[in-house]
Scaffold this motif. Sequence first.
Motif, PDB file in Angstrom:
ATOM      1  N   ALA A  26       0.827  -1.211   0.000  1.00 21.55           N
ATOM      2  CA  ALA A  26       0.000   0.000   0.000  1.00 21.55           C
ATOM      3  C   ALA A  26       0.862   1.262   0.000  1.00 21.55           C
ATOM      4  N   VAL A  29       2.421   1.748  -3.451  1.00 21.93           N
ATOM      5  CA  VAL A  29       1.448   2.334  -4.386  1.00 21.93           C
ATOM      6  C   VAL A  29       1.295   3.833  -4.110  1.00 21.93           C
ATOM      7  N   GLN A  30       1.268   4.219  -2.820  1.00 20.90           N
ATOM      8  CA  GLN A  30       1.168   5.640  -2.466  1.00 20.90           C
ATOM      9  C   GLN A  30       2.369   6.419  -2.988  1.00 20.90           C
ATOM     10  N   SER A  40      -2.114   9.527  -5.647  1.00 21.23           N
ATOM     11  CA  SER A  40      -2.225   8.107  -5.314  1.00 21.23           C
ATOM     12  C   SER A  40      -3.687   7.770  -5.053  1.00 21.23           C
ATOM     13  N   TRP A  43      -7.777   4.777  -1.561  1.00 22.47           N
ATOM     14  CA  TRP A  43      -7.893   3.579  -0.737  1.00 22.47           C
ATOM     15  C   TRP A  43      -6.579   3.182  -0.074  1.00 22.47           C
ATOM     16  N   THR A  44      -5.438   3.662  -0.598  1.00 22.95           N
ATOM     17  CA  THR A  44      -4.155   3.275  -0.017  1.00 22.95           C
ATOM     18  C   THR A  44      -3.989   3.791   1.409  1.00 22.95           C
ATOM     19  N   GLU A  45      -4.532   4.969   1.705  1.00 24.71           N
ATOM     20  CA  GLU A  45      -4.456   5.514   3.074  1.00 24.71           C
ATOM     21  C   GLU A  45      -5.167   4.586   4.051  1.00 24.71           C
ATOM     22  N   THR A  48      -3.458   1.188   4.468  1.00 22.58           N
ATOM     23  CA  THR A  48      -2.276   1.330   5.319  1.00 22.58           C
ATOM     24  C   THR A  48      -2.668   1.305   6.794  1.00 22.58           C
TER      25      THR A  48
END
Length: 167
Positions: A26, A29-30, A40, A43-45, A48
């Motif tokens: 994650a 990807v960010q 980015s 959803w990555t936040e 994480t």
Amino acid sequence: MTAMIRWMRALLRLGTGISFMVLIAAVTVQVVGRGFVGASPVWTEELTRFALLYLAGFGTGLALLTGDLVNVDLVSEGLPGRWPWLLRLVSAGLVLGFCALIIAPAWQFTRIGAMQTSPAMGLPMNYAHGSVLLLLAVLALAGLLRVTGMLTGATDGRPENLVGEIE
């Protein structure tokens, strides 16, 4: 008893490793999104945060089983006779007791999360809240295994790898 402790340790290492790999993916990807694409995915936040919660959930029980959880060894291990062993036993028993005391409210907290969804990923929040329940259940089981192992003689409750110890 030793086999059960070994099995539990392996399962917790696997859970910790998977949580850490999800966290790394994650964050990668960010970083790639922000550094090379300009943005980015949202959803990555959230992913994480979820991965960090599960990393703590699996890792805390593992730390208790291996003896890597914060201890006051300087005081307890300097005492004479069976006092260090007794203090390790009481400590593990207290961990088990406290976890057993608050596991029902954690279950209720997790159930409430089913009525909510995460903003970015749209997952039911009981997946995030379940990490607290996982942490308490794993910590309670680790405490129980440590107490049982100490009482049966399978372990003395000492950390596996003490820093500075000569083998």
